[in-house]
Design a protein around this motif. Structure first.
Motif, PDB file in Angstrom:
ATOM      1  N   ILE A  63      27.686  56.544  52.055  1.00  0.00           N
ATOM      2  CA  ILE A  63      27.896  55.196  51.564  1.00  0.00           C
ATOM      3  C   ILE A  63      28.196  55.274  50.089  1.00  0.00           C
ATOM      4  O   ILE A  63      27.741  56.170  49.390  1.00  0.00           O
ATOM      5  CB  ILE A  63      26.670  54.283  51.758  1.00  0.00           C
ATOM      6  CG1 ILE A  63      25.400  55.027  51.365  1.00  0.00           C
ATOM      7  CG2 ILE A  63      26.609  53.739  53.141  1.00  0.00           C
ATOM      8  CD1 ILE A  63      24.243  54.105  51.168  1.00  0.00           C
ATOM      9  N   ASP A  64      28.962  54.348  49.655  1.00  0.00           N
ATOM     10  CA  ASP A  64      29.289  54.298  48.254  1.00  0.00           C
ATOM     11  C   ASP A  64      28.226  53.479  47.544  1.00  0.00           C
ATOM     12  O   ASP A  64      28.097  52.291  47.777  1.00  0.00           O
ATOM     13  CB  ASP A  64      30.663  53.651  48.100  1.00  0.00           C
ATOM     14  CG  ASP A  64      31.189  53.819  46.696  1.00  0.00           C
ATOM     15  OD1 ASP A  64      30.396  54.237  45.829  1.00  0.00           O
ATOM     16  OD2 ASP A  64      32.353  53.541  46.482  1.00  0.00           O
TER      17      ASP A  64
ATOM     18  N   ARG B 269      19.508  58.813  52.560  1.00  0.00           N
ATOM     19  CA  ARG B 269      20.906  59.107  52.254  1.00  0.00           C
ATOM     20  C   ARG B 269      21.037  59.766  50.889  1.00  0.00           C
ATOM     21  O   ARG B 269      21.783  60.716  50.714  1.00  0.00           O
ATOM     22  CB  ARG B 269      21.720  57.823  52.275  1.00  0.00           C
ATOM     23  CG  ARG B 269      22.049  57.326  53.664  1.00  0.00           C
ATOM     24  CD  ARG B 269      22.657  55.940  53.561  1.00  0.00           C
ATOM     25  NE  ARG B 269      23.269  55.478  54.784  1.00  0.00           N
ATOM     26  CZ  ARG B 269      22.618  54.887  55.770  1.00  0.00           C
ATOM     27  NH1 ARG B 269      21.306  54.745  55.713  1.00  0.00           N
ATOM     28  NH2 ARG B 269      23.257  54.459  56.848  1.00  0.00           N
TER      29      ARG B 269
ATOM     30  N   PRO C 115      16.132  53.888  54.374  1.00  0.00           N
ATOM     31  CA  PRO C 115      17.480  54.321  54.757  1.00  0.00           C
ATOM     32  C   PRO C 115      18.315  54.756  53.549  1.00  0.00           C
ATOM     33  O   PRO C 115      19.115  55.691  53.647  1.00  0.00           O
ATOM     34  CB  PRO C 115      18.091  53.071  55.400  1.00  0.00           C
ATOM     35  CG  PRO C 115      16.937  52.254  55.839  1.00  0.00           C
ATOM     36  CD  PRO C 115      15.842  52.523  54.848  1.00  0.00           C
ATOM     37  N   GLN C 116      18.123  54.092  52.443  1.00  0.00           N
ATOM     38  CA  GLN C 116      18.873  54.474  51.239  1.00  0.00           C
ATOM     39  C   GLN C 116      18.319  55.749  50.627  1.00  0.00           C
ATOM     40  O   GLN C 116      19.052  56.581  50.090  1.00  0.00           O
ATOM     41  CB  GLN C 116      18.830  53.343  50.203  1.00  0.00           C
ATOM     42  CG  GLN C 116      19.549  52.092  50.668  1.00  0.00           C
ATOM     43  CD  GLN C 116      19.670  51.064  49.556  1.00  0.00           C
ATOM     44  OE1 GLN C 116      20.146  51.363  48.474  1.00  0.00           O
ATOM     45  NE2 GLN C 116      19.222  49.855  49.828  1.00  0.00           N
TER      46      GLN C 116
ATOM     47  N   SER D 111      28.319  50.209  44.189  1.00  0.00           N
ATOM     48  CA  SER D 111      28.178  48.760  44.115  1.00  0.00           C
ATOM     49  C   SER D 111      26.810  48.355  43.583  1.00  0.00           C
ATOM     50  O   SER D 111      26.637  47.249  43.113  1.00  0.00           O
ATOM     51  CB  SER D 111      28.399  48.131  45.480  1.00  0.00           C
ATOM     52  OG  SER D 111      27.380  48.502  46.368  1.00  0.00           O
ATOM     53  N   ILE D 112      25.816  49.241  43.683  1.00  0.00           N
ATOM     54  CA  ILE D 112      24.522  48.853  43.137  1.00  0.00           C
ATOM     55  C   ILE D 112      24.150  49.623  41.886  1.00  0.00           C
ATOM     56  O   ILE D 112      23.238  49.247  41.174  1.00  0.00           O
ATOM     57  CB  ILE D 112      23.368  49.005  44.155  1.00  0.00           C
ATOM     58  CG1 ILE D 112      23.328  50.410  44.703  1.00  0.00           C
ATOM     59  CG2 ILE D 112      23.485  47.984  45.259  1.00  0.00           C
ATOM     60  CD1 ILE D 112      22.025  50.717  45.401  1.00  0.00           C
TER      61      ILE D 112
END
Lengths: 257, 223
Positions: free
Chosen positions: B213-214, B140, B136-137, B217-218
């Motif tokens: 998505i931001d 994106r 999913p990441q 954060s990672i």
């Protein structure tokens, strides 16, 4: 019970984070690991669920060796929770989805059961109102509390904390420590915490380890290791890093009060 | 004739997009696998498929592939009415999936290993790690180049005229040779290609917005 038998791990020449480590941690013990950067503290944690493979020796968790058996490893991994310095929440999932994922996919809970459990955990870390937020919309302290809740959702017998407060802004550290302190006081869960938070160690640790160059130099009660360590290396470290920081914090606290 | 052409072009678009998305994903996972044999196999496929022109793949599946099979099977394919379409789907998919896999692989490289570690320590099995955490990441992260690639693939469907698949470009050629109304037919086809491509762009932009998505954060991790 976690048992390290003569565990050896090498990254490169002259970088030996675990140099024949023997260690035994009883069920329910709260252990704080401290030591200088590069001492092998993180590696000590990371080899337990085998995020890093070891080169020699054996690691036995609850009677199961995780060194050579894939079946044991899978079983043991679902009993271990790990909290990382960088939180490592899944950025494409909301806070509550982060918590619900593993209980549903690994434990086979229904969405409803997982949701109920997640809400209870959010309550426990004081973040019910942030359930629908994505990690990027949360502060570092909130992210770390969600990460702890996510690990707890699997009801692990062992929780590993790898510098859980090191990446946080100073004013956000306490909210995470509070959650960890309440976990430790509840008892029953084995906790290994790599941290320089001496306040935390003093309050709840059963045992403190001091590591340097891949070796556990000191191993004893918080008082023994933090206040009166046997080795000069440990004494230097405590006085240079820990006490100074600790004193500063206490000074700040009194100042603020 | 134009209507038949439009229908077949859309069929080629949908089938090859879906199949190459799936095959490309499998290939990308193979290429970052910890199993060396899978890595080699995946890389071999991608390098061979990507480095040969798409048109050659269409010609290969149309002319050569039936000859490589046992003779009854080959004969069956050659006489099968819709074989040009099947060959078209195979050829386009082989070409497109190799690009898709490489785009996805770059998406994997953009995601820190710590995401996988978090998934491991939650007890997720490797397949679950891919399905719920990594893929999913990855999708994106690579949505814009993936969309561009799919539009490219859409335009490549016009190459299927070379193997007598009765898609839109083939139809315009037929109209030209039968009625000498080639300019009109080609104009209509051009407008059609533009409209569908624009729609695909719109879908990609919509997905980008919807799935935004931001990642900070990672990614702002310090050592």
């Amino acid at each position: 019970m976690i048992k390290f038998i003569n565990v050896y791990k090498k990254f490169k020449e002259e970088c030996i984070p675990l140099n024949n480590v023997d260690l035994s941690i009883a069920k329910g013990q709260v252990v704080v690991v401290c030591g200088p950067s590069g001492a092998g503290k993180s590696t000590l944690l990371r080899v337990i669920p085998r995020l890093e493979a070891i080169d020699r020796g054996e690691i036995i968790i609850d009677g199961l060796s995780v060194t050579n058996s894939r079946a044991n490893l899978a079983k043991v991994r679902s009993e271990i929770g790990m909290v990382f310095q960088q939180f490592n929440l899944f950025p494409h999932k909301t806070a509550i989805q982060n918590i619900m994922l593993a209980p549903m996919k690994v434990r086979g809970l229904t969405r409803k059961q997982a949701n109920k459990k997640a809400m209870a955990l959010l309550e426990r870390v004081g973040l019910v109102h942030k359930a629908g937020n994505y990690p990027s919309q949360l502060s570092g302290g909130e992210q770390q509390r969600i990460a702890i809740a996510r690990s707890l959702a699997m009801e692990p017998g062992i929780m590993l904390f790898d510098e859980p407060t090191s990446a946080l802004d100073p004013e956000l550290i306490q909210e995470v420590l509070d959650v960890m302190i309440s976990l430790a006081r509840e008892g029953g869960m084995t906790m290994i915490v790599v941290s320089h938070e001496i306040g935390f160690a003093k309050k709840v640790a059963d045992r403190v380890l001091f590591m340097d160059n891949g070796v556990i130099l000191e191993d004893g009660s918080p008082h023994e290791v933090l206040i009166s360590p046997k080795h000069q290396r440990a004494r230097d470290f405590m006085s240079n890093v820990l006490h100074v920081r600790d004193d500063l914090r206490e000074e700040n606290a009194t100042f603020l009060n | 004739m134009m209507v038949t052409g439009v229908k077949l072009t859309l069929l080629l678009l949908v089938t090859t997009t879906l199949i190459s998305f799936f095959v490309g994903t499998v290939l990308a996972v193979m290429r970052v696998s910890s199993v060396k044999a899978l890595r080699i196999l995946g890389t071999l496929y991608v390098e061979i498929c990507r480095n040969i022109p798409g048109l050659f793949w269409l010609l290969f599946f149309y002319f050569v592939f039936p000859e490589l099979l046992p003779s009854e099977w080959g004969k069956a394919l050659n006489t099968y009415e819709h074989y040009p379409v099947v060959a078209g789907i195979l050829g386009l998919t082989v070409d497109n999936s190799s690009y898709v896999s490489d785009i996805l692989r770059s998406g994997k490289l953009a995601i820190p290993d710590s995401q996988k570690e978090a998934a491991i320590t939650l007890g997720l099995k490797p397949v679950q790690q891919w399905l719920y955490v990594m893929l999913p990441q990855m999708y994106r992260a690579v949505l814009p180049p993936l969309g561009t690639r799919m539009i490219h693939n859409f335009k490549n469907t016009s190459l299927c005229m070379a193997i007598t698949a009765t898609e839109l470009t083939w139809a315009t050629q037929q109209i030209e040779s039968l009625t000498f109304r080639g300019i009109e037919a080609t104009t209509i086809a051009t407008v059609f290609y533009i409209i569908v491509s624009a729609l695909m762009v719109a879908v990609v932009l919509g997905l980008e917005k919807y799935l935004k998505i931001d990642m900070t954060s990672i990614t702002k991790s310090k050592a």
